[in-house]
Design a protein around this motif. Structure first.
Motif, PDB file in Angstrom:
ATOM      1  N   GLN A 257      -4.548   7.358  -7.699  1.00 24.17           N
ATOM      2  CA  GLN A 257      -5.483   6.518  -8.436  1.00 24.17           C
ATOM      3  C   GLN A 257      -4.690   5.768  -9.498  1.00 24.17           C
ATOM      4  O   GLN A 257      -4.193   6.377 -10.456  1.00 24.17           O
ATOM      5  N   PRO A 258      -4.508   4.462  -9.328  1.00 28.21           N
ATOM      6  CA  PRO A 258      -3.721   3.707 -10.309  1.00 28.21           C
ATOM      7  C   PRO A 258      -4.498   3.536 -11.608  1.00 28.21           C
ATOM      8  O   PRO A 258      -5.695   3.807 -11.684  1.00 28.21           O
ATOM      9  N   ILE A 259      -3.812   3.093 -12.621  1.00 25.24           N
ATOM     10  CA  ILE A 259      -4.458   2.806 -13.897  1.00 25.24           C
ATOM     11  C   ILE A 259      -5.393   1.608 -13.720  1.00 25.24           C
ATOM     12  O   ILE A 259      -5.006   0.603 -13.111  1.00 25.24           O
ATOM     13  N   LEU A 260      -6.587   1.745 -14.240  1.00 24.03           N
ATOM     14  CA  LEU A 260      -7.589   0.684 -14.108  1.00 24.03           C
ATOM     15  C   LEU A 260      -7.058  -0.625 -14.679  1.00 24.03           C
ATOM     16  O   LEU A 260      -6.555  -0.663 -15.803  1.00 24.03           O
ATOM     17  N   GLY A 261      -7.149  -1.667 -13.862  1.00 23.28           N
ATOM     18  CA  GLY A 261      -6.693  -2.973 -14.313  1.00 23.28           C
ATOM     19  C   GLY A 261      -5.284  -3.324 -13.861  1.00 23.28           C
ATOM     20  O   GLY A 261      -4.869  -4.478 -13.955  1.00 23.28           O
ATOM     21  N   HIS A 262      -4.535  -2.335 -13.388  1.00 20.55           N
ATOM     22  CA  HIS A 262      -3.194  -2.609 -12.862  1.00 20.55           C
ATOM     23  C   HIS A 262      -3.321  -3.172 -11.454  1.00 20.55           C
ATOM     24  O   HIS A 262      -3.986  -2.586 -10.604  1.00 20.55           O
ATOM     25  N   ASN A 263      -2.644  -4.303 -11.202  1.00 24.27           N
ATOM     26  CA  ASN A 263      -2.832  -4.958  -9.914  1.00 24.27           C
ATOM     27  C   ASN A 263      -1.702  -4.698  -8.928  1.00 24.27           C
ATOM     28  O   ASN A 263      -1.739  -5.181  -7.802  1.00 24.27           O
ATOM     29  N   THR A 264      -0.703  -3.927  -9.345  1.00 24.93           N
ATOM     30  CA  THR A 264       0.419  -3.637  -8.447  1.00 24.93           C
ATOM     31  C   THR A 264       0.597  -2.126  -8.342  1.00 24.93           C
ATOM     32  O   THR A 264       0.601  -1.432  -9.353  1.00 24.93           O
ATOM     33  N   VAL A 265       0.702  -1.652  -7.128  1.00 27.07           N
ATOM     34  CA  VAL A 265       0.831  -0.212  -6.872  1.00 27.07           C
ATOM     35  C   VAL A 265       2.034   0.020  -5.971  1.00 27.07           C
ATOM     36  O   VAL A 265       2.247  -0.707  -5.006  1.00 27.07           O
TER      37      VAL A 265
ATOM     38  N   ASP B  69      -9.546   0.521  -1.744  1.00 27.90           N
ATOM     39  CA  ASP B  69     -10.139  -0.221  -2.851  1.00 27.90           C
ATOM     40  C   ASP B  69      -9.186  -0.183  -4.037  1.00 27.90           C
ATOM     41  O   ASP B  69      -8.124   0.432  -3.975  1.00 27.90           O
ATOM     42  N   ALA B  70      -9.585  -0.838  -5.108  1.00 29.64           N
ATOM     43  CA  ALA B  70      -8.675  -0.997  -6.251  1.00 29.64           C
ATOM     44  C   ALA B  70      -8.391   0.308  -6.983  1.00 29.64           C
ATOM     45  O   ALA B  70      -7.470   0.374  -7.797  1.00 29.64           O
ATOM     46  N   THR B  71      -9.174   1.344  -6.707  1.00 31.93           N
ATOM     47  CA  THR B  71      -8.993   2.608  -7.414  1.00 31.93           C
ATOM     48  C   THR B  71      -8.320   3.672  -6.560  1.00 31.93           C
ATOM     49  O   THR B  71      -8.156   4.803  -7.001  1.00 31.93           O
ATOM     50  N   LEU B  72      -7.928   3.327  -5.343  1.00 33.61           N
ATOM     51  CA  LEU B  72      -7.356   4.345  -4.463  1.00 33.61           C
ATOM     52  C   LEU B  72      -6.270   3.751  -3.585  1.00 33.61           C
ATOM     53  O   LEU B  72      -6.454   2.739  -2.916  1.00 33.61           O
ATOM     54  N   ALA B  73      -5.117   4.423  -3.600  1.00 31.05           N
ATOM     55  CA  ALA B  73      -4.031   4.104  -2.676  1.00 31.05           C
ATOM     56  C   ALA B  73      -3.705   5.374  -1.901  1.00 31.05           C
ATOM     57  O   ALA B  73      -3.733   6.470  -2.466  1.00 31.05           O
ATOM     58  N   THR B  74      -3.426   5.227  -0.612  1.00 28.94           N
ATOM     59  CA  THR B  74      -3.104   6.393   0.207  1.00 28.94           C
ATOM     60  C   THR B  74      -1.791   6.185   0.929  1.00 28.94           C
ATOM     61  O   THR B  74      -1.426   5.067   1.289  1.00 28.94           O
ATOM     62  N   LEU B  75      -1.085   7.295   1.118  1.00 31.42           N
ATOM     63  CA  LEU B  75       0.135   7.323   1.911  1.00 31.42           C
ATOM     64  C   LEU B  75      -0.033   8.433   2.933  1.00 31.42           C
ATOM     65  O   LEU B  75      -0.278   9.573   2.571  1.00 31.42           O
TER      66      LEU B  75
END
Lengths: 112, 112
Positions: free
Chosen positions: B24-32, B71-77
């Motif tokens: 879960q990236p920091i809210l508002g960060h657009n790069t993960v 979505d903007a609040t979740l990245a998966t590997l």
């Protein structure tokens, strides 16, 4: 291909001592260089970022210098404290995120 | 105090099993970013996204690894099937517009 080397791999110093960590890189065409701190079992924390046009950056007891022509950066820690014990990594950005190369790191132990 | 979160923190699995790591990236960060750290190779960039779109995944073995941002609040590997050589610590980091990346605590993966 950019190669980043950090020497020494490990360093143990008594509390209060000033110390220097070294980072060298093979390709001087860089955008920036960043120093990170990593505590055991945790992620990386950014300490200082030096843009290619800059020679040094300071934050509190930390001072990082950059010499692009010689492919070197140093991280100077003044008056070391036990809380400074961690692994310090440098990362060289050669042209965007996909070209960021990390060193293996220097493991620092500050003895009380 | 906004932070990048990762789950699970530790994962032990057997060779051939599917592994999914979440960030879960920091809210508002657009790069993960997704990184892998091993003792031998250090920290390697696997993939990164900007505004949820994959920009580069050249550091990732395509046959078994996949990275997504539903979505903007979740990245998966995801790794399928996993192999012992995949054993490492996997870090997620996020960044606002700019250079400083904020790292999560990592997922320590052990494939037996």
């Amino acid at each position: 291909k950019q190669e980043v080397t950090q020497i020494p791999a490990a360093l143990s110093v008594p509390e209060g001592e000033n110390l220097v960590l070294n980072c060298s890189f093979t390709d001087s065409a860089i955008y920036n260089l960043q120093w990170f701190r990593q505590d055991p079992g945790k992620g990386l924390t950014s300490l200082l970022l030096i843009q290619s046009s800059q020679r040094e950056q300071t934050s509190g007891r930390l001072n990082a210098s950059l010499d692009k022509s010689s492919g070197r950066s140093t991280l100077y820690i003044a008056a070391s404290q036990p809380g400074d014990s961690a692994t310090y990594l440098c990362a060289v950005d050669s042209g965007g995120y996909q070209k960021v190369t990390f060193g293996i790191g220097t493991k620092l132990q500050v003895i009380p | 105090d906004a932070r990048v979160t990762q789950t699970p923190r530790d994962k032990v699995t057997e060779m051939g099993q599917e592994v999914t790591m979440r960030c879960q990236p920091i809210l508002g960060h657009n790069t993960v970013f997704w990184y892998r750290q091993t003792m031998m190779q250090g920290l390697e960039l696997l993939a990164y996204f900007r505004n949820r779109a994959p920009l580069d995944d050249s550091g990732m073995p395509k046959d078994r690894f996949s990275a997504e941002m539903p979505d903007a609040t979740l990245a998966t590997l995801k790794i399928q099937p996993s192999e012992p050589r995949d054993s490492a610590v996997y870090f997620c980091a996020s960044a606002p517009s700019g250079d400083t990346q904020y790292f999560g605590p990592g997922t320590r993966l052990t494939v037996l």
